[in-house]
Motif scaffolding. Structure first.
Motif, PDB file in Angstrom:
ATOM      1  N   ARG A   1      32.837 -25.168 157.098  1.00 40.90           N
ATOM      2  CA  ARG A   1      32.106 -25.674 155.941  1.00 40.90           C
ATOM      3  C   ARG A   1      31.516 -27.050 156.228  1.00 40.90           C
ATOM      4  N   THR A   2      32.287 -27.887 156.929  1.00 38.75           N
ATOM      5  CA  THR A   2      31.813 -29.226 157.263  1.00 38.75           C
ATOM      6  C   THR A   2      30.630 -29.169 158.216  1.00 38.75           C
ATOM      7  N   LEU A   3      30.685 -28.299 159.227  1.00 40.38           N
ATOM      8  CA  LEU A   3      29.595 -28.156 160.187  1.00 40.38           C
ATOM      9  C   LEU A   3      28.324 -27.688 159.489  1.00 40.38           C
ATOM     10  N   PHE A   4      28.463 -26.691 158.618  1.00 39.54           N
ATOM     11  CA  PHE A   4      27.301 -26.173 157.907  1.00 39.54           C
ATOM     12  C   PHE A   4      26.707 -27.261 157.000  1.00 39.54           C
ATOM     13  N   ALA A   5      27.573 -27.966 156.275  1.00 41.97           N
ATOM     14  CA  ALA A   5      27.101 -29.013 155.361  1.00 41.97           C
ATOM     15  C   ALA A   5      26.401 -30.143 156.114  1.00 41.97           C
ATOM     16  N   LYS A   6      26.912 -30.483 157.288  1.00 38.16           N
ATOM     17  CA  LYS A   6      26.321 -31.564 158.080  1.00 38.16           C
ATOM     18  C   LYS A   6      24.878 -31.251 158.448  1.00 38.16           C
ATOM     19  N   HIS A   7      24.614 -30.025 158.942  1.00 34.90           N
ATOM     20  CA  HIS A   7      23.256 -29.698 159.371  1.00 34.90           C
ATOM     21  C   HIS A   7      22.354 -29.368 158.193  1.00 34.90           C
ATOM     22  N   ARG A   8      22.938 -28.925 157.116  1.00 34.80           N
ATOM     23  CA  ARG A   8      22.142 -28.743 155.899  1.00 34.80           C
ATOM     24  C   ARG A   8      21.609 -30.097 155.433  1.00 34.80           C
ATOM     25  N   ARG A   9      22.477 -31.123 155.409  1.00 38.97           N
ATOM     26  CA  ARG A   9      22.036 -32.460 155.028  1.00 38.97           C
ATOM     27  C   ARG A   9      20.999 -33.004 156.005  1.00 38.97           C
ATOM     28  N   GLU A  10      21.186 -32.732 157.286  1.00 39.38           N
ATOM     29  CA  GLU A  10      20.239 -33.211 158.291  1.00 39.38           C
ATOM     30  C   GLU A  10      18.842 -32.639 158.040  1.00 39.38           C
ATOM     31  N   LEU A  11      18.775 -31.359 157.714  1.00 42.11           N
ATOM     32  CA  LEU A  11      17.484 -30.719 157.477  1.00 42.11           C
ATOM     33  C   LEU A  11      16.855 -31.184 156.174  1.00 42.11           C
ATOM     34  N   VAL A  12      17.691 -31.426 155.166  1.00 48.04           N
ATOM     35  CA  VAL A  12      17.171 -31.949 153.901  1.00 48.04           C
ATOM     36  C   VAL A  12      16.612 -33.350 154.105  1.00 48.04           C
ATOM     37  N   SER A  13      17.362 -34.207 154.816  1.00 47.39           N
ATOM     38  CA  SER A  13      16.918 -35.585 155.049  1.00 47.39           C
ATOM     39  C   SER A  13      15.632 -35.623 155.867  1.00 47.39           C
ATOM     40  N   ALA A  14      15.459 -34.635 156.745  1.00 45.15           N
ATOM     41  CA  ALA A  14      14.257 -34.576 157.579  1.00 45.15           C
ATOM     42  C   ALA A  14      13.085 -33.952 156.847  1.00 45.15           C
ATOM     43  N   ASN A  15      13.295 -33.552 155.593  1.00 41.37           N
ATOM     44  CA  ASN A  15      12.267 -32.920 154.773  1.00 41.37           C
ATOM     45  C   ASN A  15      11.778 -31.598 155.379  1.00 41.37           C
ATOM     46  N   LEU A  16      12.706 -30.882 155.985  1.00 44.66           N
ATOM     47  CA  LEU A  16      12.385 -29.572 156.546  1.00 44.66           C
ATOM     48  C   LEU A  16      12.863 -28.445 155.641  1.00 44.66           C
ATOM     49  N   VAL A  17      13.792 -28.731 154.758  1.00 42.40           N
ATOM     50  CA  VAL A  17      14.231 -27.742 153.780  1.00 42.40           C
ATOM     51  C   VAL A  17      14.368 -28.422 152.425  1.00 42.40           C
ATOM     52  N   ALA A  18      14.300 -27.639 151.368  1.00 34.40           N
ATOM     53  CA  ALA A  18      14.529 -28.126 150.014  1.00 34.40           C
ATOM     54  C   ALA A  18      15.607 -27.267 149.385  1.00 34.40           C
ATOM     55  N   CYS A  19      16.283 -27.792 148.392  1.00 34.70           N
ATOM     56  CA  CYS A  19      17.365 -27.052 147.791  1.00 34.70           C
ATOM     57  C   CYS A  19      17.450 -27.353 146.310  1.00 34.70           C
ATOM     58  N   GLU A  20      18.001 -26.407 145.579  1.00 35.26           N
ATOM     59  CA  GLU A  20      18.280 -26.577 144.168  1.00 35.26           C
ATOM     60  C   GLU A  20      19.492 -25.715 143.845  1.00 35.26           C
ATOM     61  N   GLY A  21      20.573 -26.345 143.427  1.00 30.37           N
ATOM     62  CA  GLY A  21      21.795 -25.605 143.186  1.00 30.37           C
ATOM     63  C   GLY A  21      22.270 -24.941 144.459  1.00 30.37           C
ATOM     64  N   ASP A  22      22.491 -23.634 144.402  1.00 29.54           N
ATOM     65  CA  ASP A  22      22.966 -22.874 145.562  1.00 29.54           C
ATOM     66  C   ASP A  22      21.844 -22.290 146.397  1.00 29.54           C
ATOM     67  N   LEU A  23      20.610 -22.565 146.038  1.00 27.78           N
ATOM     68  CA  LEU A  23      19.458 -21.962 146.725  1.00 27.78           C
ATOM     69  C   LEU A  23      18.756 -22.970 147.618  1.00 27.78           C
ATOM     70  N   THR A  24      18.295 -22.468 148.765  1.00 26.04           N
ATOM     71  CA  THR A  24      17.615 -23.315 149.759  1.00 26.04           C
ATOM     72  C   THR A  24      16.394 -22.568 150.300  1.00 26.04           C
ATOM     73  N   TRP A  25      15.370 -23.313 150.697  1.00 26.20           N
ATOM     74  CA  TRP A  25      14.186 -22.697 151.310  1.00 26.20           C
ATOM     75  C   TRP A  25      13.557 -23.684 152.279  1.00 26.20           C
ATOM     76  N   PRO A  26      12.895 -23.190 153.332  1.00 28.20           N
ATOM     77  CA  PRO A  26      12.236 -24.080 154.298  1.00 28.20           C
ATOM     78  C   PRO A  26      10.921 -24.596 153.729  1.00 28.20           C
ATOM     79  N   LEU A  27      10.557 -25.829 154.142  1.00 27.71           N
ATOM     80  CA  LEU A  27       9.294 -26.426 153.705  1.00 27.71           C
ATOM     81  C   LEU A  27       8.218 -26.260 154.771  1.00 27.71           C
TER      82      LEU A  27
END
Length: 458
Positions: free
Chosen positions: A432-458
């Motif tokens: 869970r920690t590994l997944f959360a780490k790279h999810r945050r990395e992609l969000v911070s890089a503005n490569l993905v967006a998220c809302e609640g439990d849903l995510t999509w690439p930009l």
């Protein structure tokens, strides 16, 4: 040794000069002996100190406290009321005699001088364009994105119950860990001190635990202090309150960022009046000079679009952020993040200061930026997690979120397992920690967006 004023062999800095003038004023009060001459000496001395107080060379509360103490020791308070003495000092500081007598220059350094003749060490300061162009200055030391540095003074304003404590603590923990947060990229692990003046110790401990769970790690550089742990903790607009914080900083071994939650609970006095903040401001400036960034959390009043009380608090701030409520059915913590003042904003950094909608949904921070943001580079493993998301988007399990195709966290995580990015046999917390780490990395890089439990690439 360089010659000082009137040819004297002294190079006197403004802070030292102000301290000497204060000492001379106390001596004048003692020599006056009778009440009226003593009161006049007190007002004359306070007038001399008005300019250095305004410029932050000496603390206003220090001047009042020390002159009041001297008035008591010389018997002036016994003949005059304390309120009258305080009013006389405050009036002289706010409305000094014109022209101010001797301004900063101590008498022991020569004859009494008026303001135009005083040397503040300005003979070699840069003034011309050429001098400014040739000047070498330290670059900002960023703590998060381009909006928060070790010299930032930030005013974070929000209404009661909007989630400003959770939000401020999330910023502090992300800065301490070096991680990105929302659309701001991480920089480096920092030392962060969070000073709480509102909550009980029990609730503060719970807030810390919640923030750690959302972050996915325990940042070694995050420190939190509860006002309940020091009996009769003094307000920060008093010398005792500031001394307590300085002792905390010394115990930690220095810090890069301090978060004060909140102004209303950590200072005393009428919030509509400038005085309590003016008493605090010189110390805030001293923190800046020492490379300690600051976030001052503040409440709104009936008008939830601005901070409660005097607007002068904003004058010495680099950044003013207002959180305005955005109603959502799935969470109570939802707001629009609006940078009302941003001195560090430039064409190159403006995207860090853009307006965004932020929410805490299912114990996870989400955001939706108002403007498009240039994608940033990510780690090779982060790129593979992005590929896994794109694969998941090409499958049959994507959903429609107000016209935006997206996938759930479980679907994305399952694709990561398929690609061998996550070991299904590993401990659940590690995966869970590994997944959360790279999810945050992609969000911070503005490569993905998220809302609640849903995510999509930009």
């Amino acid at each position: 040794m360089s010659a000082g004023i009137n040819g004297a062999a002294h190079a006197l800095d403004p802070e030292s000069a102000a301290a000497i003038v204060l000492r001379e004023t106390k001596a004048d009060i003692a020599l006056a002996e009778r009440p009226i001459p003593q009161l006049l000496a007190l007002k004359a001395g306070a007038s001399r100190l008005a300019i250095p107080v305004r410029q932050g060379f000496i603390d206003r509360s220090t001047v009042i406290d020390e002159l009041l103490e001297q008035a008591e020791s010389t018997g002036l308070l016994a003949r005059t009321s304390e309120d009258a003495v305080i009013r006389a000092i405050a009036d002289a500081l706010d409305n000094p005699e014109e022209p101010p007598p001797a301004v900063l220059m101590p008498r022991e350094y020569g004859p009494v001088l008026t303001a135009p003749a005083v040397d503040f060490g300005i003979q070699h300061v840069p003034l011309s364009i050429a001098e400014w162009q040739a000047r070498k200055l330290d670059q900002p030391d960023p703590l998060m994105g381009d909006w928060l540095t070790t010299t930032s003074r930030v005013l974070l304003i929000a209404g009661t119950g909007l989630g400003k404590t959770n939000f401020a603590m999330a910023i502090g923990m992300a800065a301490a860990s070096g991680q990105g947060f929302l659309h701001w990229r991480g920089r480096r692990p920092a030392k962060v001190l969070y000073i709480d003046g509102e909550m009980s110790r029990r609730l503060l401990r719970q807030r810390i635990a919640d923030a750690v769970e959302r972050l996915g790690e325990v940042p070694a550089g995050f420190f939190a202090f509860s006002h309940e742990d020091v009996e009769a903790f003094a307000p920060l607009n008093t010398p005792a309150g500031r001394a307590c914080v300085e002792a905390l900083i010394q115990r930690i071994g220095g810090i890069n960022l301090v978060i004060f939650d909140s102004i209303m609970c950590l200072t005393t006095g009428d919030m509509k009046d400038e005085e309590s903040w003016q008493q605090t401001l010189p110390w805030a400036r001293s923190l800046t000079r020492r490379g300690i960034g600051q976030i001052w959390v503040h409440h709104t009043g009936h008008d939830e679009t601005r901070g409660y009380g005097t607007k002068t608090r904003e004058w010495q701030m680099d950044t003013v952020v207002v959180l305005e409520a955005v109603r959502r059915d799935d969470t109570d913590v939802s707001f629009c993040l609006d940078f009302r003042k941003a001195r560090e904003r430039s064409p190159a950094t403006r995207l860090d200061f853009q307006q965004a909608r932020v929410a805490l949904v299912d114990d996870r921070w989400t955001f939706e930026a108002a403007e498009a943001r240039r994608p940033a580079k990510v780690s090779p493993l982060g790129g593979k997690f992005l590929d896994a998301l794109r694969n998941a988007m090409a499958g049959d399990e994507r959903v429609n979120l107000r016209g935006q195709p997206a996938v759930s966290t479980d679907v994305w995580r399952a694709e990561c397992v398929t690609l061998g990015l996550i070991d299904p046999g590993a401990k659940a917390h590690s995966a869970r920690t590994l997944f959360a780490k790279h999810r945050r990395e992609l969000v911070s890089a503005n490569l993905v967006a998220c809302e609640g439990d849903l995510t999509w690439p930009l």
